[in-house]
Design a protein around this motif. Structure first.
Motif: not given
Length: 976
Positions: A236-264
């Motif tokens: 659970t340590y890695g899960e907690r600190w990953a959340s902080v890092w993902l804010d920085l590298v703008r992680y998302a499960d969609s592509a954003g803009l336009g149709q904002d399609q799903k991204r694997e």
């Protein structure tokens, strides 16, 4: 007012308490790192003078504009330099001869600086600093953050008996200067709760509280150390600190803009979790994400790490210009890299020199050149993509198979490429060119032979037909053809790429004078690169395999076609090549061949190409390998890959940041101010060189910035408050010597170990203090920068939900995997329900209760609960979450389906799991959520609510749910 109502009013709206705190913070005086030096002390330019210039002068005399020819950003423009007036700006040792000093002391309204209408004049103290600085020789040093950190010796203080190490002694020393003292330790249960939430993002269980409190009774220091080590070892340590890092590298499960399609791309999120849990050294963590694909013998995990840079947004709406958004993605990578690893507003330099820091406009594009040669573009396919096996035990197998395919394909290409370069090619001097749809072509005579060029606006699905008459071949056998496809305008395309082409295949035939046709098949093809940017090439013209400049073309592209048997043209015969281009990019731009030529050879070696029986030419072997890859169940993740050298993109300066206004061509390089730190970049450096520069222990920013981020997570505010800006316009550190010492220890003593850094901070006395605010301290230090009390940190959005799931007993602790879809308010997802369905698991399904880290993140519709509690949309790098205080937060906690479900489950625990009478069971629940016993008054009120509701309404079960709702809405459980 009933007993239940009286208790609910102060406890179910934690936002109110936060509002008072925020108001106090806003009214408190700023906290400065140190007072100005006294009369006889040495004035330091970086800490004493530069902040004055930044605040009062550089708006007009800075990087954006240099009024009067003067910029206070660069030394050579100030010290001993003359402005447009011909007067010396600063004469070292002589304030009276310095125009700067005259202007800041002048009472003449025309000469006075800064202009009264622009800024308030310098204070007497600031004027005195300027005078003394000039008279002391006007030493000019870089901004403090651009100088390498230097460790300091921790001072001795009157509170050293409390200190757990050097960090506390630095803090205590500052408290002594301020006339303050540390607070007493917090209660053991509250200490464990703070440690558990800060390190793992989850609260402790009742058993853990019991064991910790018992251990503290024996030896508190040993108990805390053992607890910290245990928490750091949990997944659970890695899960907690990953959340902080993902804010920085703008992680998302969609592509954003336009149709904002799903991204694997969730395999990258899991990589980050694993990296933190494995305590991957931060320098390696950095290199792999910036350039893992360029590492020698890059592993599968190294390639997945590069998905960090593919978190950029895509816009695949019809009619958009993919080159425009590809460029936007490149610039976003530049800005994100500098924010994430450097906390520097480098993005300002996209349009002009930096207003406050010595970073020049050209340097922005020199740095952008490190990212400009990657293979990705702004397309729906999100290529290149890496197959990632669902079964982790088969990932190495998949990596080996994929590597074998690439190795065989490359070996085949290398043989053909060498032969191509050794061949004497004969140009065709006459061509007959037509198309299937009336698209007109002109034929030009050039030094390289005849070239065909479109003569009109490109049409969709244009099949170019090129005919070579027998007279062109002198009766010699054609053993190979070389097709060259060119940009329509080769001179301008090199800096402003044109739409490219997508050749679906090649059809060829020998045409007799009477119209009869004899089909020509091709055995092999050799492109100018060993593989497309996104997949290995297969023989063009066979089984529908194609060739392309996808989707842009800067350079001439070449393809050699090798017939199964040599073609000899007799009298009256012609060789007809049909070049079909059926693809339309972004539903609006036909990718057709607009210009090209054909050469040929009779070199007999081509007839032997691929016929030596070697494995790389065995199509059955390649097919078998590809079939094995497809047979392994896998997802795929977009990753980074470099374009091969023959089709490398050049990088140019964009004048004023406009990509359509192209300036000088530049090569990859680092900003001059910082280029002297880390490994030397010789020759033409690449992205790996750049990554190693960031990961150098000599880099002045990387370790400072990350240490500051970790400090903020534990203590609530960074040693540098402006996590997003370590530059001249950011705030100075509250404890500069401590920050530098931690930065040096992180690299030199801890070997970039994040767990060791977190452990060291968590074991400090400062972190274990009571968070109660002594009288008067709130006004003096509203943000607790001095740490005269323990931290009181509002939980981030994800932790608020995870805490409710954990104490209710609902939390599913499965690690990793695809994103999940917890309950969502009705109607929120309506715009995307057709193509990207939100399928919430039924109550009781474990997927419904996964940690918040795994919730599907869609940029255009952020998860409502997280958005209400200030989680970013992840469209851009987010270095610092700013907490808000709104009534909507309390309404969510009371009424949201997920939180109500948690209250029902916690009520069930009160009724069925906790032992004792009503008071004992409710006290147990209180201790579970708050890590302390309730006061007698609070317990009496809670028991009163329970009994009143149980007797008049829905019975004991509903009464327990109501008590659980009260507990899950208490102010104290939303901080640690």
């Amino acid at each position: 007012m009933g007993a239940g109502e009286a208790l609910l009013r102060p406890t179910i709206i934690p936002a109110a308490a936060f509002g008072l705190a925020v108001s106090a913070f806003a009214l408190g005086r700023p906290l400065h790192a140190a007072e100005a030096p006294r009369g006889g002390e040495r004035v330091d330019f970086a800490t004493d003078i530069k902040p004055i210039l930044t605040a009062k002068c550089t708006e007009c005399h800075g990087g954006v504009q240099a009024a009067g020819g003067i910029s206070f950003i660069y030394r050579d423009n100030v010290i001993g330099a003359e402005g447009e007036s011909g007067l010396t700006v600063v004469e070292p040792g002589d304030a009276d001869a310095s125009e700067l000093f005259y202007r800041i002391t002048s009472e003449d309204e025309f000469d006075q600086m800064p202009p009264p209408e622009a800024h308030a004049p310098l204070s007497p103290a600031e004027v005195d600093l300027m005078r003394r600085w000039i008279e002391q020789g006007a030493d000019w040093t870089d901004h403090w953050a651009f100088e390498p950190p230097v460790a300091a010796v921790a001072p001795t203080t009157a509170f050293d008996g409390l200190a757990s190490g050097e960090i506390d002694r630095f803090l205590f020393s500052r408290l002594e200067v301020e006339g303050l003292q540390p607070s007493p330790p917090a209660a053991p249960g509250r200490v464990l709760r703070r440690l558990s939430l800060a390190i793992t993002g989850l609260p402790p269980s009742l058993d853990e509280l019991d064991a910790f409190e018992a251990a503290c009774a024996e030896d508190a220091d040993a108990a805390v150390a053992a607890a910290v080590d245990d928490l750091l070892a949990r997944p659970t340590y890695g899960e907690r600190w990953a959340s902080v890092w993902l804010d920085l590298v703008r992680y998302a499960d969609s592509a954003g803009l336009g149709q904002d399609q799903k991204r694997e791309i969730w395999a990258y999120r899991d990589w980050v979790v694993d990296a933190f849990n494995d305590d991957m050294p931060f320098d390696q963590f950095t290199i792999k994400q910036l350039a893992g694909d360029l590492l020698p013998d890059a592993s599968y995990e190294d390639l997945i790490a590069t998905a960090c840079q593919r978190n950029t947004q895509n816009n695949d709406e019809g009619g958009t210009d993919d080159e425009e958004f590809r460029v936007e993605a490149v610039l976003d990578r530049v800005n994100t890299t500098w924010q994430t690893w450097g906390s520097t507003t480098f993005g300002c330099v996209q349009c002009h020199d930096h207003p406050y820091d010595p970073l020049r406009h050209d340097e922005y594009y020199e740095f952008a050149a490190f990212f400009n040669n990657t293979a990705d573009s702004d397309l729906r396919q999100d290529l290149p993509r890496l197959p990632v096996a669902w079964d982790r035990s088969r990932r190495d197998e998949l990596h080996r198979l994929r590597g074998r395919v690439l190795a065989l394909q490359t070996a085949r290409w290398e043989v053909g490429s060498a032969l191509r370069d050794a061949t004497s090619w004969r140009p065709t001097t006459e061509l007959a060119v037509s198309s299937n749809n009336g698209m007109p072509y002109a034929v030009l005579e050039t030094e390289h032979g005849a070239e065909f060029v479109i003569d009109g606006t490109p049409k969709r699905k244009t099949h170019t037909v090129v005919e070579i008459a027998a007279a062109q071949t002198d009766g010699l056998p054609l053993t190979a053809l070389r097709l060259t496809v060119r940009p329509e305008n080769p001179e301008t395309s090199i800096h402003t790429a044109e739409w490219g082409f997508q050749l679906a295949g090649v059809a060829a035939a020998v045409i007799d004078s009477d119209g009869g046709e004899t089909r020509v098949d091709f055995a092999h093809s050799v492109s100018d690169v060993p593989y497309r940017p996104h997949e290995p090439l297969r023989p063009v013209g066979r089984n529908g395999a194609g060739w392309s400049a996808f989707t842009r073309i800067n350079h001439d592209r070449q393809l050699v076609l090798v017939p199964v048997t040599p073609v000899t043209l007799g009298d009256g015969q012609t060789l007809r090549l049909v070049l079909p281009c059926d693809y339309v990019a972004q539903d609006s731009h036909p990718l057709i061949i607009k210009r090209g030529r054909v050469a040929w050879t009779d070199d007999p070696r081509w007839s032997e190409y691929g016929r030596d029986g070697s494995e790389e030419f065995d199509d059955a072997v390649l097919k078998s390998l590809r079939d094995q890859i497809e047979a392994i169940p896998h997802t795929s993740v977009p990753v980074m890959a470099e374009r091969p050298a023959p089709i490398a993109r050049p990088t140019h300066v964009f004048i004023r940041g406009n990509r359509l206004d192209v300036g000088d061509r530049v090569s990859p390089d680092l900003p001059g101010t910082l280029s002297g730190y880390g490994p030397r970049l010789d020759g033409t450096p690449d992205r790996l060189d750049m990554a190693r520069w960031w990961a150098s222990p000599d880099h002045p920013l990387t370790s400072r910035v990350f240490v500051n981020r970790v400090w903020k997570q534990l203590f609530g505010v960074g040693l540098v408050r402006t996590l997003e800006d370590f530059g001249s316009s950011g705030e100075k550190p509250s404890h500069p010597e401590l920050l530098d010492t931690l930065a040096v220890r992180f690299t030199d003593d801890h070997g970039w170990s994040v767990k060791t850094l977190v452990r060291e901070l968590a074991l400090t006395y400062a972190f274990r203090q009571s968070s109660r605010t002594p009288a008067g301290l709130g006004d003096r230090d509203p943000e607790n920068r001095l740490l005269a009390r323990g931290p009181r940190v509002r939980l981030p959005a994800e932790m608020i939900r995870d805490q409710a799931l954990a104490v209710s007993g609902l939390l599913t602790r499965k690690l990793g995997g695809p994103p999940v879809h917890p309950p969502l308010p009705a109607g929120v997802w309506q715009p995307f329900q057709k193509k990207d369905k939100w399928k919430t698991p039924e109550p009781g399904d474990p997927s419904r209760y996964r940690r918040s880290l795994y919730t599907y993140t869609k940029r255009s519709i952020p998860f409502p609960t997280f958005a209400v509690f200030d989680a970013p949309s992840r469209e851009f790098c987010n270095p610092r979450r700013l907490t808000s205080n709104t009534p909507l937060q309390s309404l969510v906690l009371l009424n949201d389906e997920a939180f109500f479900e948690c209250a029902v489950a916690l009520g069930g625990r009160i009724e069925n799991e906790f032992g004792g009478d009503d008071a004992e069971r409710i006290a147990t629940a209180y201790r579970l959520v708050a890590a302390r016993e309730p006061t007698p008054t609070r317990l009496d009120r809670l028991v009163g609510i329970y009994r009143e509701f149980a007797g008049t309404s829905g019975g004991r079960s509903d009464a327990a749910t109501l008590v659980a709702q009260v507990l899950l809405n208490m102010d104290e459980i939303f901080t640690y």
